[in-house]
Design a protein around this motif. Structure first.
Motif, PDB file in Angstrom:
ATOM      1  N   ILE A  26     -59.782 -78.184  91.989  1.00 51.89           N
ATOM      2  CA  ILE A  26     -60.736 -77.226  91.428  1.00 51.89           C
ATOM      3  C   ILE A  26     -60.474 -77.014  89.940  1.00 51.89           C
ATOM      4  N   ASP A  27     -59.209 -76.813  89.589  1.00 49.75           N
ATOM      5  CA  ASP A  27     -58.897 -76.592  88.168  1.00 49.75           C
ATOM      6  C   ASP A  27     -57.836 -77.555  87.645  1.00 49.75           C
TER       7      ASP A  27
ATOM      8  N   ARG B 297     -64.793 -69.772  92.069  1.00 47.18           N
ATOM      9  CA  ARG B 297     -65.040 -70.608  90.888  1.00 47.18           C
ATOM     10  C   ARG B 297     -65.746 -71.902  91.291  1.00 47.18           C
ATOM     11  N   TYR B 298     -65.259 -72.509  92.348  1.00 46.33           N
ATOM     12  CA  TYR B 298     -65.884 -73.743  92.825  1.00 46.33           C
ATOM     13  C   TYR B 298     -67.301 -73.467  93.332  1.00 46.33           C
TER      14      TYR B 298
ATOM     15  N   HIS C  17     -70.959 -75.123  92.048  1.00 50.80           N
ATOM     16  CA  HIS C  17     -71.633 -76.154  92.836  1.00 50.80           C
ATOM     17  C   HIS C  17     -72.785 -75.600  93.675  1.00 50.80           C
TER      18      HIS C  17
ATOM     19  N   ARG D  30     -56.407 -76.746  96.497  1.00 47.94           N
ATOM     20  CA  ARG D  30     -57.429 -77.785  96.426  1.00 47.94           C
ATOM     21  C   ARG D  30     -58.307 -77.704  97.673  1.00 47.94           C
TER      22      ARG D  30
END
Length: 448
Positions: free
Chosen positions: A281-282, A300-301, A305, A353
């Motif tokens: 993700i980051d 955040r993801y 998306h 992840r």
């Protein structure tokens, strides 16, 4: 018939091969001693042993289903790998059988009746239990007929003479009678179900585009090369036009409902140890990932998306397997007591992840969704009255969900009927019924 047929059966396959070889050598020696043609009959015996062993004794479940699927799409198995393999498998039955026996009627009876008997045996006899499918019998028969045609041509080229029809009438009639009796005994023990398609099919270009779009939205352009993986379509048991797309590659395994494309799931890893397959993700590692940090990463993801999650009314983050598999973040939207179709589940592993993803596509808001006019009690009563012995069941209707039927979205209760006393049994059998929360109409079929 060929799907995963040899998986986990190595010793049995070896024993089958040895048995076939020994019997073939025995037949060959016996015929040679009598100065009769021996090579083709010996090979034919070995072939019969292998085919019967593979089709009847491998991968049986131990409990016959007593069901048989009749595929209305006669041409469908010609477009599948499994169907073509089924046809190729019985070409030697017609070819070797005719050349070995020199009896045309007897071979024809075997080619027509043997596949039917095998399929019915798989559906009715526990020791042979497998899926009984008309597509298998169809391709087996056609393969046998092709083999007979090839044998006929070969016989004319090699100067082989067949027995006269008069000489083989008795044996052909006897074989036919035995076959018909076998079919007559097994057919009453089988329930036949007609469907539109039964086999796994290669994905079409349209399906590949849909899977590519879903993967791209979920994980970016690096995951959109569908050509690098395997794309297959499995029709639903009751309708060939509905089913599931399956995609598998080195990076991800994914599924999508077809043709609705409303449901999409992706699995990147399956263990409690984070691997390189999981989606970053980051770009940083997150040892000892806590709930709050997991929620920030998942949010955040999700917002990057699937932007509609910003309007979700319910967001939850719960540990998976007591935290051993990380955290599961979920987004849901409820309006006027109705669960909206758009839903998202993101599983974050212990390294921060993404390991699993589940997306339900559809609107997150409606301006014109029919109102809820049916109470929960009335919905349950609809289901109760439709059952022959309602007193044997417990009923639950905990969800009103917006679903699409015939191109329209409507609110529906999902009413679950479970046998009384089985509430605490994880393996308990239950049935879902669907009641329109606006009109009260009861449906047994799930929406698309």
């Amino acid at each position: 018939m060929f799907q995963a047929i040899f998986q986990g059966n190595g010793p049995w396959v070896a024993l089958l091969a040895v048995t076939a070889t020994l019997l073939a050598l025995g037949v060959f020696a016996w015929l040679k001693k009598r100065r009769r043609p021996a090579l083709i009959p010996g090979v034919f015996v070995a072939y019969l042993v292998v085919v019967l062993g593979v089709t009847l004794l491998l991968t049986g479940s131990g409990s016959a289903s007593h069901e048989c699927t009749i595929n209305r799409q006669i041409a469908e198995p010609f477009h599948t790998t499994q169907g073509l393999l089924n046809g190729l498998m019985t070409v030697p039955l017609g070819f070797l059988g005719l050349l070995a026996s020199r009896r045309r009627l007897l071979t024809l009876a075997g080619v027509l009746l043997a596949p039917c008997l095998i399929e019915l045996s798989q559906g009715t006899i526990n020791a042979f239990s497998r899926i009984c499918d008309s597509s298998d019998a169809e391709m087996n028969i056609l393969g046998g007929l092709v083999g007979m045609g090839c044998a006929w041509l070969a016989a004319h080229r090699w100067g082989i003479e067949f027995r006269s029809y008069a000489d083989e009438r008795v044996t052909a009639l006897a074989a036919t009678v035995v076959g018909v009796i076998g079919i007559g005994v097994t057919v009453p023990r089988v329930a036949f179900t007609a469907v539109d398609a039964t086999s796994i099919q290669a994905g079409s270009s349209e399906q590949a585009d849909a899977m590519r779009e879903a993967l791209g939205q979920a994980f970016g352009v690096d995951y959109t090369s569908v050509a690098d993986g395997k794309l297959q379509y499995t029709p639903a048991g009751d309708a060939g036009e509905r089913g599931t797309l399956h995609f598998s590659s080195d990076e991800v395994d994914a599924e999508m409902s077809w043709p609705s494309k409303l449901s999409f799931t992706a699995s990147l890893e399956y263990s409690d140890t984070p691997t390189s397959r999981s989606f970053p993700i980051d770009g940083r590692e997150h040892p000892h990932l806590a709930r709050g940090e997991a929620k920030k990463l998942a949010t955040r993801y999700a917002q990057a998306h699937y932007p509609w999650v910003k309007d979700a009314t319910n967001v939850t983050v719960v540990p998976v397997a007591d935290g051993k598999l990380g955290w599961l973040a979920s987004w849901r939207t409820v309006e006027q007591k109705v669960l909206m179709p758009a839903m998202l589940d993101v599983q974050i592993n212990t390294a921060g992840r993404i390991s699993q993803l589940n997306v339900s596509r559809g609107p997150s808001h409606f301006d014109d969704l029919p109102s809820v006019e049916v109470s929960r009690g009335r919905a349950i009563d609809k289901v109760r009255k439709s059952l022959r012995h309602p007193e044997a069941y417990e009923f639950h209707a905990n969800v009103i969900k917006a679903v699409r039927r015939d191109g329209r979205w409507n609110p529906e209760y999902i009413v679950q009927a479970m046998v009384k006393g089985a509430e605490d049994d994880d393996s308990a059998d239950f049935t879902d019924y669907f009641v329109d929360a606006h009109t009260g109409q009861l449906r047994k079929e799930p929406p698309l």
